[in-house]
Design a protein around this motif. Sequence first.
Motif, PDB file in Angstrom:
ATOM      1  N   MET A 158      40.357   6.599  80.898  1.00 14.41           N
ATOM      2  CA  MET A 158      40.182   6.053  79.538  1.00 14.41           C
ATOM      3  C   MET A 158      38.970   5.117  79.504  1.00 14.41           C
ATOM      4  O   MET A 158      38.745   4.347  80.426  1.00 14.41           O
ATOM      5  N   ASN A 176      36.462   2.106  77.944  1.00 13.03           N
ATOM      6  CA  ASN A 176      36.521   0.840  77.203  1.00 13.03           C
ATOM      7  C   ASN A 176      36.035   1.060  75.762  1.00 13.03           C
ATOM      8  O   ASN A 176      35.221   1.962  75.516  1.00 13.03           O
ATOM      9  N   ASP A 206      38.393  13.553  78.492  1.00 16.73           N
ATOM     10  CA  ASP A 206      39.335  12.436  78.712  1.00 16.73           C
ATOM     11  C   ASP A 206      39.958  11.862  77.437  1.00 16.73           C
ATOM     12  O   ASP A 206      40.025  10.654  77.259  1.00 16.73           O
ATOM     13  N   THR A 207      40.449  12.728  76.592  1.00 14.40           N
ATOM     14  CA  THR A 207      41.217  12.254  75.439  1.00 14.40           C
ATOM     15  C   THR A 207      42.583  11.756  75.917  1.00 14.40           C
ATOM     16  O   THR A 207      43.052  12.138  76.979  1.00 14.40           O
ATOM     17  N   THR A 208      43.215  10.904  75.112  1.00 14.49           N
ATOM     18  CA  THR A 208      44.559  10.433  75.451  1.00 14.49           C
ATOM     19  C   THR A 208      45.602  11.306  74.751  1.00 14.49           C
ATOM     20  O   THR A 208      45.282  12.053  73.811  1.00 14.49           O
ATOM     21  N   LEU A 209      46.842  11.164  75.193  1.00 11.98           N
ATOM     22  CA  LEU A 209      47.931  11.887  74.524  1.00 11.98           C
ATOM     23  C   LEU A 209      48.007  11.501  73.051  1.00 11.98           C
ATOM     24  O   LEU A 209      48.300  12.329  72.185  1.00 11.98           O
ATOM     25  N   LEU A 210      47.739  10.232  72.778  1.00 10.40           N
ATOM     26  CA  LEU A 210      47.815   9.771  71.397  1.00 10.40           C
ATOM     27  C   LEU A 210      46.645  10.325  70.577  1.00 10.40           C
ATOM     28  O   LEU A 210      46.832  10.803  69.458  1.00 10.40           O
ATOM     29  N   GLY A 260      47.501  13.907  69.798  1.00  6.73           N
ATOM     30  CA  GLY A 260      48.588  14.051  68.828  1.00  6.73           C
ATOM     31  C   GLY A 260      48.132  13.709  67.417  1.00  6.73           C
ATOM     32  O   GLY A 260      48.497  14.389  66.457  1.00  6.73           O
ATOM     33  N   ILE A 261      47.342  12.649  67.280  1.00  3.08           N
ATOM     34  CA  ILE A 261      46.879  12.271  65.941  1.00  3.08           C
ATOM     35  C   ILE A 261      45.951  13.349  65.393  1.00  3.08           C
ATOM     36  O   ILE A 261      46.067  13.769  64.236  1.00  3.08           O
ATOM     37  N   GLU A 314      45.753  16.528  66.189  1.00  2.00           N
ATOM     38  CA  GLU A 314      46.490  17.764  65.877  1.00  2.00           C
ATOM     39  C   GLU A 314      47.280  17.606  64.576  1.00  2.00           C
ATOM     40  O   GLU A 314      47.305  18.515  63.735  1.00  2.00           O
ATOM     41  N   ILE A 372      39.041   6.013  64.891  1.00  2.00           N
ATOM     42  CA  ILE A 372      40.437   5.797  65.257  1.00  2.00           C
ATOM     43  C   ILE A 372      41.064   7.048  65.883  1.00  2.00           C
ATOM     44  O   ILE A 372      42.033   6.964  66.625  1.00  2.00           O
ATOM     45  N   LEU A 409      39.954   6.733  69.947  1.00  2.00           N
ATOM     46  CA  LEU A 409      39.907   5.458  70.683  1.00  2.00           C
ATOM     47  C   LEU A 409      40.168   5.698  72.165  1.00  2.00           C
ATOM     48  O   LEU A 409      41.206   6.203  72.552  1.00  2.00           O
TER      49      LEU A 409
END
Lengths: 387, 387
Positions: free
Chosen positions: B1, B3, B206-210, B213-214, B216, B253, B256
């Motif tokens: 992730m 900064n 390197d996207t996050t799970l959040l 999900g957002i 998608e 957003i 992030l």
Amino acid sequence: MQNFDYMTPTRLIFGEGVIAKLTEVLKPLGNKVLLTYGGGSIKKMGLYDKVMELLKDFEVVELSGIQPNPKYDPSVLDGVRLCKENQVDVILAVGGGSVLDCSKAIAAGAKYDGDPWDLITYKVPTTAALPIVDIMTLAATGSEYDAGGVISRTETNDKVGYVSPYLFPVASFLDPTYTFSVSKKQTAAGCADAMNHTMEQYFAADTTLLNDGICEANLRSLMENTKAILKNPEDYRARAEFMLDCTYGCNGILALGNSGSGWPCHGMEHALSAYYDITHGEGLAIITPRWMKHILNDKTVDRFVKYGVNVFGIDKNQDKYEIANQAIEATYKFFESIGIPMNLQAVGIDESRIDEMAHHVAENEGLENAYAPLKEEDIAAIFRASL
Amino acid sequence: MQNFDYMTPTRLIFGEGVIAKLTEVLKPLGNKVLLTYGGGSIKKMGLYDKVMELLKDFEVVELSGIQPNPKYDPSVLDGVRLCKENQVDVILAVGGGSVLDCSKAIAAGAKYDGDPWDLITYKVPTTAALPIVDIMTLAATGSEYDAGGVISRTETNDKVGYVSPYLFPVASFLDPTYTFSVSKKQTAAGCADAMNHTMEQYFAADTTLLNDGICEANLRSLMENTKAILKNPEDYRARAEFMLDCTYGCNGILALGNSGSGWPCHGMEHALSAYYDITHGEGLAIITPRWMKHILNDKTVDRFVKYGVNVFGIDKNQDKYEIANQAIEATYKFFESIGIPMNLQAVGIDESRIDEMAHHVAENEGLENAYAPLKEEDIAAIFRASL
């Protein structure tokens, strides 16, 4: 879809090493800093020394010893007094949600001539507050990205939420490495807290497709990253994702445009913490599946189906109630799997004050207007099922 | 992730009838208002009269005729001149993303002594801007919740993005009923624009799970609500959800903590719009599936699988490339189904300037550093495949 008026002006400064920006952020806010913190863990981890070194050109007043479920007396009152005596310009909160919540009440109280309890209970509207900056060492409450806090008053068993747009932190420093030393117990409790914040916004009427998708993603991410953290507490990526998930919890962004749930589990848990001073996240984890079971009915079942299928991957080709019950069971099992004691007796609460607490909640939390309305007898039944 | 340092201080005032708060929002910002708008649709729908009635106690200067793909000359230059001549305090933009983007450049230019192009091209850093308030009549660009805009300069075929933290609107009024009269063509183009904003953040390393999900959820919601709007343009709920989905598009957003994609489709489309002045969203819809096909390889295929399964519900028990190709096909088919002309010739672009445009993009957009790096020959190939 409901009308809304939404703003979150807080600056999120996120990642390893971001504290280097601290003085640049503080300088425009003033020279006299009230440094607030808790029980000394920030000294053990070396963060206190690092912060003091960065603050060497500021005048620093300290308020330490802020407890979990932060107390109006002495913490808020002491902080307000220190701000007034020293003409503090800005509050720097270093710690978890409790330190920050307490600091928010102090920030407002410092700009008010009367008893700060007037503001916290909305007897008097908040019209100003000192600027607040925080450095988080615990991911859980989302206080770093919202305009509220929860303050406890021991002598009256009150634990009340206090929200005002003046209470948004100016900036929140979120360095996931500061959470490496958070214990398994506190990590699990933080996970339960953030998951419940998300559920309190998900189990609502007229949610949007986007509301649902964000909440479901947040729940999946919180669970997956908690599991990774419990395996390896220094997994940077997991700590970082978890920290950001928690940050989304409480500022309303998960529920924009829906009509809200009334936050029933928080309403009930606040009584448990107020009467017994238990860990907030554990109280929530214990209550949540019992609340779910209690409110499952023909009006709510479709929501539970969506939750079960999209959060836990439950097979959608089953009877609705079958899916809903599996989802509730999966919720319980997840909390249990991360080490949370899953009944009230395990955290020192017995039957003796349940009716008194249920009465207190019914009187003060307005849960008869919740997504699934709860009367005093419902609340008592949920408490009893949680024993 | 990765900064990040993130803030979106804009107040979103959302829902039917919220314009009633306009004067309360404008008053603290000043008394001299530059009212900016486009080709007169706000007059046809009665919004111009409503706004003028609300502004009866303000001094109002007007700049109308702002075009899609808003132009530096005359619109930005005229606006800056009007602000300086009349000592304007605040800009009120009424319209879509083009009016707002143009107003942002005016807001900065009004506070700068030299040629505003210096600011737009970052030759000189932006250090101030007039406050901006907007009333949106078109959902698409997300400009109402971000700090940037895109400005075109006809004589040099430049279409450049311009971002500065001073350009966040103070408040955005989002009343979905103002979008009821948006044509099917513009609704579809807005959908494609917002979908592509989301994809530009989803197809990243390197996207996050959040994050995932957002994004998608936003894609699913944009598609479902667009279909509902095309059936019934006055479906309030669909217009409202669509409008809020678009609002999330561009302020970061959705991404992030990830390392970004380089926004390749926007980089390429900006050349199409700059050379041929086509509708931005249509250009994006045409390019997107061809770009996807071009970058599909062993490094990117897993991303396409996730996209296909979670956005289009494609059966995950298939070969990876099979899923990826179905996802790309589904993307094409969706855009086609909402009425977008799906090749460049249908919007008046032929082969003649493809190499010139590809060269311009390669020189100016830095796409060799994109998530899937693109050289000049890649860009030309994607343009040719889009013919």
